[in-house]
Motif scaffolding. Structure first.
Motif, PDB file in Angstrom:
ATOM      1  N   ALA A  22       4.774   7.628  11.820  1.00 40.02           N
ATOM      2  CA  ALA A  22       4.854   6.769  10.630  1.00 40.02           C
ATOM      3  C   ALA A  22       5.803   5.601  10.865  1.00 40.02           C
ATOM      4  CB  ALA A  22       5.298   7.588   9.422  1.00 40.02           C
ATOM      5  N   VAL A  25       4.147   3.019  13.032  1.00 41.77           N
ATOM      6  CA  VAL A  25       3.154   2.231  12.305  1.00 41.77           C
ATOM      7  C   VAL A  25       3.839   1.210  11.397  1.00 41.77           C
ATOM      8  CG1 VAL A  25       1.324   2.338  10.561  1.00 41.77           C
ATOM      9  CG2 VAL A  25       1.387   4.017  12.416  1.00 41.77           C
ATOM     10  N   LEU A  26       4.881   1.641  10.670  1.00 41.17           N
ATOM     11  CA  LEU A  26       5.559   0.737   9.740  1.00 41.17           C
ATOM     12  C   LEU A  26       6.262  -0.404  10.449  1.00 41.17           C
ATOM     13  CD1 LEU A  26       7.080   3.286   7.187  1.00 41.17           C
ATOM     14  CD2 LEU A  26       5.073   1.839   6.890  1.00 41.17           C
ATOM     15  N   VAL A  37      -4.308   0.832   8.643  1.00 45.08           N
ATOM     16  CA  VAL A  37      -3.779   1.066   7.297  1.00 45.08           C
ATOM     17  C   VAL A  37      -3.990  -0.157   6.423  1.00 45.08           C
ATOM     18  CG1 VAL A  37      -1.694   1.494   5.952  1.00 45.08           C
ATOM     19  CG2 VAL A  37      -2.102   2.783   8.048  1.00 45.08           C
ATOM     20  N   SER A 157       5.572  -1.949   2.516  1.00 47.75           N
ATOM     21  CA  SER A 157       5.938  -0.965   3.536  1.00 47.75           C
ATOM     22  C   SER A 157       5.641  -1.465   4.940  1.00 47.75           C
ATOM     23  CB  SER A 157       5.187   0.350   3.294  1.00 47.75           C
ATOM     24  OG  SER A 157       5.526   0.898   2.036  1.00 47.75           O
TER      25      SER A 157
END
Length: 208
Positions: A22, A25-26, A37, A157
């Motif tokens: 995560a 990805v962020l 996403v 995000s």
């Protein structure tokens, strides 16, 4: 001339986000994950908000297609002696439930503690803070619907952690200066307004 003291210690944004997939990805370290996403959320937002498609109908149709597809796959596999659909074990482990219950307990206890301070201790400052938070949420909720808020949350995000990781020193210095200004103004407000508001104590109320 004395050197200015260091205001903060640089933190690892990647570690603060958990350091896993995560976080990658962020922070766009796995750029294809961020693209997936972003594109999928954009498509869902366009389908539900612009095309006017109903969320419940969409979920029901997707599940219907999935069930039909798995049924025919299983039937074809039994007739052609092929492998069955590779479904994982659809079982929630006891550990996952315990972890979720622990997190829920922390949030509930925190909410109960705040309610106790407001109702029993008559914490005026906390009451004003809670009222301000709910007022901000109410204003934001009146401007956007739920799905749009989720979409905005996804956009933030995928952008805010990356910008903070890149410009952390500048942002921290600006936030420190803003924090000092807010603290100064709050002390003035507390001295001039809050301390002049009479609040009866519990003992005085019991004596009446």
């Amino acid at each position: 001339m004395e050197e200015e003291p260091k205001l903060h210690r640089r933190i690892s944004v990647h570690q603060a986000l958990g350091g896993g997939l995560a976080a990658d990805v962020l922070l766009w370290r796995k750029w294809y994950g961020g693209v997936v996403v972003l594109v999928s959320e954009t498509i869902l937002w366009l389908v539900f908000e612009r095309a006017g498609y109903n969320l419940i109908s969409f979920v029901a149709n997707v599940l219907l297609l999935l069930v039909v597809f798995l049924f025919f796959w299983a039937k074809a596999a039994s007739l052609l002696n092929r492998s069955l659909p590779p479904l994982p074990d659809l079982i929630i482990s006891e550990e996952s439930i315990c972890n979720a219950a622990d997190i829920l307990q922390i949030w509930i206890n925190r909410a109960m503690y705040i309610a106790h301070d407001i109702a029993i201790e008559r914490n005026l400052v906390l009451s004003i803070q809670v009222a301000a938070v709910f007022l901000v949420i109410s204003v934001i909720g009146s401007l956007f619907n739920f799905l749009t808020l989720i979409y905005l949350g996804v956009l933030l995000s995928l952008s805010v952690p990356l910008l903070y990781d890149k410009y952390q020193d500048r942002i921290d210095n600006k936030m420190y200066t803003m924090h000092q200004i807010i603290q100064t103004q709050y002390r003035k407000f507390e001295n001039n307004v809050l301390r002049n508001i009479p609040i009866p104590s519990n003992k005085a109320k019991k004596m009446e």
